[in-house]
Each structure stands twice: as structure tokens, then as C-alpha cells.
Scaffold this motif. Structure first.
Motif, PDB file in Angstrom:
ATOM      1  N   TYR A 143       0.942  -1.056   0.079  1.00 23.19           N
ATOM      2  CA  TYR A 143      -0.108  -0.061  -0.087  1.00 23.19           C
ATOM      3  C   TYR A 143       1.011   1.418  -0.108  1.00 23.19           C
ATOM      4  O   TYR A 143       0.376   2.252  -0.725  1.00 23.19           O
ATOM      5  N   LEU A 144       1.885   1.109   0.842  1.00 19.99           N
ATOM      6  CA  LEU A 144       2.708   2.378   0.799  1.00 19.99           C
ATOM      7  C   LEU A 144       3.308   2.698  -0.588  1.00 19.99           C
ATOM      8  O   LEU A 144       3.602   3.766  -1.044  1.00 19.99           O
ATOM      9  N   ASP A 145       3.998   1.617  -1.039  1.00 19.11           N
ATOM     10  CA  ASP A 145       4.517   1.780  -2.606  1.00 19.11           C
ATOM     11  C   ASP A 145       3.511   2.156  -3.504  1.00 19.11           C
ATOM     12  O   ASP A 145       4.020   2.853  -4.180  1.00 19.11           O
ATOM     13  N   SER A 146       2.549   1.698  -3.232  1.00 15.80           N
ATOM     14  CA  SER A 146       1.401   1.943  -4.431  1.00 15.80           C
ATOM     15  C   SER A 146       1.352   3.632  -4.365  1.00 15.80           C
ATOM     16  O   SER A 146       0.953   4.226  -5.196  1.00 15.80           O
ATOM     17  N   TYR A 147       1.089   3.934  -3.108  1.00 13.07           N
ATOM     18  CA  TYR A 147       0.691   5.534  -2.572  1.00 13.07           C
ATOM     19  C   TYR A 147       1.955   6.267  -3.301  1.00 13.07           C
ATOM     20  O   TYR A 147       1.515   7.439  -3.784  1.00 13.07           O
ATOM     21  N   ASN A 362       9.165  10.161   2.350  1.00 13.59           N
ATOM     22  CA  ASN A 362       7.915  10.369   1.785  1.00 13.59           C
ATOM     23  C   ASN A 362       6.680   9.753   2.320  1.00 13.59           C
ATOM     24  O   ASN A 362       5.617  10.340   1.887  1.00 13.59           O
ATOM     25  N   ALA A 363       6.948   8.891   3.260  1.00  9.67           N
ATOM     26  CA  ALA A 363       5.721   8.220   4.134  1.00  9.67           C
ATOM     27  C   ALA A 363       4.937   9.386   4.675  1.00  9.67           C
ATOM     28  O   ALA A 363       3.781   8.912   4.896  1.00  9.67           O
ATOM     29  N   TYR A 364       5.616  10.595   5.178  1.00 17.01           N
ATOM     30  CA  TYR A 364       4.933  11.575   5.869  1.00 17.01           C
ATOM     31  C   TYR A 364       3.341  12.000   4.789  1.00 17.01           C
ATOM     32  O   TYR A 364       2.528  12.373   5.249  1.00 17.01           O
ATOM     33  N   LYS A 365       3.662  11.704   3.567  1.00 18.35           N
ATOM     34  CA  LYS A 365       2.624  12.297   2.611  1.00 18.35           C
ATOM     35  C   LYS A 365       1.273  11.264   3.022  1.00 18.35           C
ATOM     36  O   LYS A 365       0.306  11.906   2.995  1.00 18.35           O
ATOM     37  N   LEU A 366       1.517  10.033   3.208  1.00 25.74           N
ATOM     38  CA  LEU A 366       0.288   9.178   3.545  1.00 25.74           C
ATOM     39  C   LEU A 366       0.068   9.301   4.765  1.00 25.74           C
ATOM     40  O   LEU A 366      -1.397   9.165   5.074  1.00 25.74           O
ATOM     41  N   LEU A 432      -8.925   4.872   6.168  1.00 23.09           N
ATOM     42  CA  LEU A 432      -7.883   4.137   5.539  1.00 23.09           C
ATOM     43  C   LEU A 432      -8.332   3.856   3.812  1.00 23.09           C
ATOM     44  O   LEU A 432      -7.715   4.162   3.046  1.00 23.09           O
ATOM     45  N   LYS A 433      -9.622   3.309   3.883  1.00 28.59           N
ATOM     46  CA  LYS A 433     -10.029   3.123   2.578  1.00 28.59           C
ATOM     47  C   LYS A 433     -10.298   4.142   1.578  1.00 28.59           C
ATOM     48  O   LYS A 433     -10.127   4.194   0.445  1.00 28.59           O
ATOM     49  N   SER A 434     -10.541   5.339   2.275  1.00 27.75           N
ATOM     50  CA  SER A 434     -10.975   6.620   1.502  1.00 27.75           C
ATOM     51  C   SER A 434      -9.449   6.883   0.730  1.00 27.75           C
ATOM     52  O   SER A 434      -9.458   7.807  -0.290  1.00 27.75           O
ATOM     53  N   ILE A 435      -8.462   6.653   1.249  1.00 33.73           N
ATOM     54  CA  ILE A 435      -7.389   7.017   0.701  1.00 33.73           C
ATOM     55  C   ILE A 435      -6.778   6.148  -0.026  1.00 33.73           C
ATOM     56  O   ILE A 435      -6.165   6.209  -1.319  1.00 33.73           O
ATOM     57  N   MET A 436      -6.798   4.603   0.328  1.00 37.78           N
ATOM     58  CA  MET A 436      -5.999   3.736  -0.337  1.00 37.78           C
ATOM     59  C   MET A 436      -6.756   2.606  -1.189  1.00 37.78           C
ATOM     60  O   MET A 436      -6.416   1.741  -1.825  1.00 37.78           O
ATOM     61  N   ASN A 437      -8.146   2.863  -1.286  1.00 42.90           N
ATOM     62  CA  ASN A 437      -8.898   2.029  -2.089  1.00 42.90           C
ATOM     63  C   ASN A 437      -8.598   1.949  -3.499  1.00 42.90           C
ATOM     64  O   ASN A 437      -8.711   1.082  -4.242  1.00 42.90           O
ATOM     65  N   SER A 438      -8.172   3.202  -4.233  1.00 38.88           N
ATOM     66  CA  SER A 438      -7.925   3.306  -5.670  1.00 38.88           C
ATOM     67  C   SER A 438      -6.660   2.437  -5.838  1.00 38.88           C
ATOM     68  O   SER A 438      -6.541   2.283  -7.033  1.00 38.88           O
ATOM     69  N   LEU A 439      -5.811   2.506  -4.957  1.00 40.20           N
ATOM     70  CA  LEU A 439      -4.658   1.676  -5.142  1.00 40.20           C
ATOM     71  C   LEU A 439      -4.925   0.200  -5.355  1.00 40.20           C
ATOM     72  O   LEU A 439      -4.152  -0.447  -6.184  1.00 40.20           O
ATOM     73  N   ASP A 440      -5.763  -0.431  -4.914  1.00 41.69           N
ATOM     74  CA  ASP A 440      -6.255  -1.805  -4.975  1.00 41.69           C
ATOM     75  C   ASP A 440      -7.382  -2.315  -4.739  1.00 41.69           C
ATOM     76  O   ASP A 440      -7.938  -2.689  -3.874  1.00 41.69           O
ATOM     77  N   PRO A 441      -8.453  -1.669  -5.489  1.00 39.83           N
ATOM     78  CA  PRO A 441      -9.886  -1.628  -5.295  1.00 39.83           C
ATOM     79  C   PRO A 441     -10.525  -2.841  -5.404  1.00 39.83           C
ATOM     80  O   PRO A 441     -10.081  -3.783  -6.248  1.00 39.83           O
ATOM     81  N   SER A 442     -11.311  -3.251  -4.323  1.00 40.76           N
ATOM     82  CA  SER A 442     -12.274  -4.291  -4.336  1.00 40.76           C
ATOM     83  C   SER A 442     -13.313  -4.082  -5.315  1.00 40.76           C
ATOM     84  O   SER A 442     -13.710  -3.073  -5.596  1.00 40.76           O
TER      85      SER A 442
END
Length: 544
Positions: A143-147, A362-366, A432-442
Motif C-alpha cells: 500500500y505504501l509503495d502504491s501510494y 515520503n511516508a509522511y505524505k500518506l 484508510l479506504k478513502s485514501i487507499m482504495n484506488s490503489l487496490d480496489p475491491s
């Protein structure tokens, strides 16, 4: 997108089909009407364990099935399941009266493990007691790398290419070591010497067998030839043919055409002479036949042990020589390969450190994006932190990534699994999903109890977030918040009824007027007022 859900013989549901073909759906209804049963049905459909007391009629099967429409991106991301994933996908779980289950994908029975893996790609449930892929720390690095893909793409590409070469070298080393264990130098030398002492020539065995066959054939034909010669010379046929030919030629100038007869007599005479010459040339040397017999006898041992043909035996000889050469050069080749591996490992560590630094920088961005959402959901500001620890060199580098949460002031950060509890679980997972869902959407996201402990502006924000998420994944939400229900595109009412002394739950899609009324009911403490209806209508308009 989940298009249709079929539930048969489960708790209060007797047999129903629910049309879910909308990107954002809310479920409404009185407490105890059976809304959570819809979520339970999806959980059971996924292959999760469940309480068999939920089976309505114990003498009948329980059937849960669903039809999905999935896009190409999900298929492309999961190539290992390409034989099962189709754009129109039908999944089904049948629970038998003996509590055993059968699983089907597109009407083909599959193993429970394959079924559960595929369904985990389709349905993600956020409810008390449900586990999400976000809670699994093994996925946090992904998830971090995808972001951070724009910051990491070039470094990861360089690292991945070198790591692939590094793995190939390690595999080559492993193969070399395994081969060395399989090869015995003394035995290889013995086999080489055993074949080479016969000085076998190319195609020699086949040539000897053919020559032996011809010689044996001559012995059988000799008697027949002697009889032929006896007849030929006792009757003086050759002299008679010459006399006949001489007489026939005198008719050359007559009216009778004798050319054909003359040619035939001449040809017969020549054929007999040719046959005699050919047979005389076949004269066989007995010593040669004896040599051939002895040579083939000597080679029988090789043929029995190393192959039936010259090619097979010489092929084995080449193989043994190659293996012997491998053993003779093994240590040099191994040392060179080890140097090559060590050099690549050093290069990998350098790139991995660079990769790690970029992640940490860059982790601070997430962290910032998720913390911002947490604050708006009335959860602790700056309550999300990314922990990056060192680990052994791997395909992803040297970083072990964990998402940590602190939901209350003064409380230490802990893992997501430890942090989530009760209503906070759904809000946290929503953030969490609001930010990361687009990275790996169900395909389908289910939120239950997402409204616990919130109201007013926060409730409106929850609705806004859910609507935003529905752009990348279909959303199904169970909520008592009028703002959340108003934010959805479609609402279904779950209602408990008694028919013929039997209690059942029914699911009905509400029209626009019924939906406004259901939202107004959530806004009113008791009876639905005109003011509540107007407020409900305005809420729906505001989200539209």
C-alpha cells in the motif's frame, strides 16, 4: 460491481433475490429487521465460517450466490486466477444439511481455497468481527509503495531488474551444488573408459548389422545360384541365344519387323551376364563375417548398458565427459559465480538503501492524508503513523512496513489489528479506504456500523467519503445516519414480517418518495414531520 445477490434458507430469509446494480447502496430498516443478515450473507458467500444455527430449515440446503461484473484491471492484476476471472462472474456456495460446503465459480465446482482467494478480491467487508486486507501487515508495504509510486517507480524498476538477475544466479548456484552431489567422478571415469576402449565409430553398430545381414543372405543364395549356373551351361543357353540373335538379324530387311525380338534377345543375354557378374562380386570373405560376429558380440555389453544404437552410446559418452568437465571446473565456476552473486548483493543493498530512504522521506505524505481524514471523522489527529524497520534483503528491498494507530490522546501507537474495536473500527477503516482504495480496489466494499458515535458535520463527511469511494468500488452501507443514507444513490429497506405464523425478512428497493420518507424517519425522533421530510429532501439534493 455486484449485480444480484440470491439468498435461500438463511435465518429470516426464505428465498430472495436482491438487485444491487448501483455503485452506492444503503440499507435501512428497523433494528432487528435483518439488515446485518445481508452483511452476514455476503460474509458466508465469501467462504467465511458461520453459525449453522442460522440455517432456517435444517432439512434443506442453504444457497448463496451472486453475479458480478468485473473490469479488466482486476483480471490483469490477478493473472494467477485468469482461468476463473471473467467479466461476467457467477459465484455460489451451497451448504448441505450435513454442514459441508460446495463452491462454484461460473457453474464449475472449485476448491475452497481457490474460491476464497477469488472472493477476497471481490468483497471487502468492514464490520465488527470482519478482517480486512488492510489489517494484514504483509500488505502494508504494498500500500505504501502504491501510494508513493511516482516517487519510487524508477528506483523500484532498477531494483526489481537486478533482484531478478540475483535470484537467477542463486538458482544457478543451487543447481550446480545439486548436480555436484549427483555426480561421482570415479564412476564417470569408469563409464568413459568402458565406452572408449571399444573405439566405437559413428554408426558402426548399424553398418555391421547390415553387412552381417547381407553376408548371411549370400550363404542362402549360393545354392540357388549354383543350380542356376548348372541349368544355364548344361543347356548351353547363352550359345543358343547368340545363334538365335544371329539368325533373327537376317530378317532385318524383310517385311517382318524383328527389331523388338532382336532387342529382347540381346537384352536377355546382357541381363544374364550382368546377374552372373553381380553374384560373383558378392563373394564373401569368411574371415570378415567372423570379425563382424565377434565385434557385435563384444559391443553387446555396451548396447545393453548404454543404449541400443551407436548414437545413444556415443551420446552417453559425451554426457559423461560433460559431467566430468563440470566436476573438474566446478570449484572455479562456483567461485566465479559466488563473486558475481556477492557483487550483485552489494549493488542490491545500495539500491535498497536508496529505496528505503525514499520511502522514509515520503511516508509522511500518506500519514498526513490519512490523519487529515481521521480528524474529520472525530478520531485522533495525527493518529496514523507508518513504522519502517530493517529486514533481510527481499524482492521489495530491506524495509518492513507497518501501519500504526493511536485513536486516543496519551495512548501509545499500536498495530491496526490491536487498535480497531467497536464503532471506531468502521470509521478507521473508512479513513484508510478513502485514501487507499484506488490503489487496490475491491469490487464491493461493505461498511457496517460506520455511523457509531458520529453526527452532524461528521455524518455529512462520512457520506461524502463513501460517495467518493464508490467511484472506484461499489459501496454497500448499513447506516442509521440520515446523511449517509441521503448520500447513497439507491436505498433498500429491510423489513421483518409475519406471514402464516412464520417470520421472514424482506428486502425492497425504495422509490424516490419512499427514500425521502425513510431518511425523514431517521431525522425524526418519533413521527415523521413535514419539516423532517423537507430536510430529508434537501439532504438528498445537497448530495446530488
Amino acid at each position: 460491481m455486484l449485480e444480484e445477490l440470491h439468498i435461500k434458507n438463511l435465518a429470516l430469509i426464505e428465498d430472495t433475490n436482491i438487485d444491487f446494480s448501483s455503485p452506492y447502496i444503503s440499507l435501512v430498516g428497523e433494528t432487528g429487521a435483518g439488515k446485518t443478515l445481508i452483511v452476514d450473507s455476503l460474509s458466508i458467500l465469501k467462504g467465511d465460517k458461520f453459525d449453522f444455527s442460522l440455517i432456517r430449515d435444517k432439512s434443506k440446503k442453504t444457497v448463496l450466490s451472486a453475479s458480478f461484473v468485473i473490469d479488466d484491471s482486476l483480471i490483469d492484476r490477478n493473472e494467477e486466477f485468469s482461468e476463473y476471472l471473467t467479466k461476467q462472474l457467477l459465484v455460489k456456495r451451497i451448504i448441505n444439511t450435513d454442514h459441508s460446503s460446495r463452491y462454484y465459480i461460473n457453474d464449475e465446482q472449485v476448491s475452497s481455497s481457490v474460491y476464497k482467494k477469488i472472493l477476497s478480491l471481490l468483497i471487502d467487508i468492514h464490520s465488527q468481527g470482519e478482517n480486512s486486507s488492510l489489517l494484514d501487515e504483509k500488505n502494508h508495504l504494498y500500500y505504501l509503495d502504491s501510494y508513493l509510486k511516482n516517487d519510487l517507480s524508477e528506483i523500484k524498476k532498477e531494483y526489481s531488474s537486478l533482484y531478478s538477475d540475483y535470484l537467477k544466479d542463486l538458482q544457478q548456484l543451487k543447481t550446480m551444488e545439486e548436480e555436484k552431489e549427483d555426480f561421482d567422478k570415479d564412476y564417470l571415469l569408469f563409464q568413459i573408459n568402458e565406452i572408449e576402449k571399444y573405439h566405437l565409430k559413428e554408426n558402426e553398430i548399424e553398418d555391421l548389422i547390415n553387412e552381417e545381414s547381407r553376408m548371411k543372405s549370400y550363404q542362402n543364395l549360393l545354392k540357388d545360384y549354383q543350380e542356376f549356373s548348372s541349368i544355364l551351361y548344361q543347356s548351353d543357353i547363352m550359345s543358343s541365344l547368340s545363334s538365335l540373335l544371329s539368325v533373327i538379324r537376317r530378317f532385318k530387311d524383310s517385311q517382318i519387323d524383328v527389331s523388338s525380338l532382336a532387342d529382347n534377345l540381346s537384352s536377355l543375354k546382357e541381363s544374364i551376364s550382368q546377374f552372373e557378374n553381380d553374384f560373383e562380386n558378392m563373394d564373401i570373405d569368411p574371415d570378415r563375417l567372423e570379425y563382424i560376429n565377434q565385434r557385435l558380440f563384444d559391443l553387446k555389453g555396451l548396447m545393453k548398458k548404454y543404449g541400443r544404437s551407436t548414437e545413444e552410446i556415443l551420446g552417453k559418452l559425451d554426457e559423461y565427459k560433460r559431467k566430468l568437465s563440470f566436476l573438474d571446473e566446478y570449484q572455479i565456476d562456483k567461485d566465479n559465480l559466488l563473486k558475481k552473486i556477492d557483487k550483485k548483493k552489494e549493488q542490491l543493498f545500495l539500491i535498497a538503501k536508496k529505496l528505503s530512504s525514499t520511502r522514509k522521506e515520503n511516508a509522511y505524505k500518506l500519514e498526513k492524508d490519512i490523519s487529515s481524514v481521521l480528524k474529520k471523522l472525530l478520531l485522533k489527529e495525527d493518529g496514523f503513523k507508518i513504522q519502517i524497520k530493517d529486514k533481510e534483503l527481499s524482492k521489495d528491498g530491506v524495509d518492513d512496513v507497518s501501519f500504526l494507530i493511536s485513536l486516543n490522546e496519551g495512548m501509545p501507537f499500536s498495530s491496526l489489528k490491536e487498535a480497531v474495536s467497536g464503532g471506531e473500527n468502521s470509521r478507521l477503516m473508512l479513513a484508510l479506504k478513502s485514501i487507499m482504495n484506488s490503489l487496490d480496489p475491491s469490487v464491493l466494499l461493505v461498511f457496517d456500523e460506520v455511523d457509531t458515535g458520529v453526527s452532524g458535520k461528521v455524518a455529512f463527511y462520512v457520506g461524502t467519503l463513501l460517495k467518493e469511494i464508490s467511484k472506484t468500488s461499489q459501496v454497500l452501507v448499513i447506516s442509521h445516519l440520515p446523511q449517509v443514507v441521503a448520500s447513497s444513490y439507491v436505498s433498500y429497506e429491510v423489513e421483518k414480517k409475519t406471514l402464516n405464523n412464520t417470520t421472514i425478512s424482506t428486502v425492497k428497493e425504495l422509490n424516490e418518495k419512499e427514500r425521502i420518507k425513510a431518511i425523514a424517519k431517521l431525522l425524526s425522533s418519533k413521527s415523521i414531520t413535514d419539516e423532517a421530510l423537507l430536510q430529508a429532501e434537501n439532504l438528498v439534493k445537497e448530495f446530488k
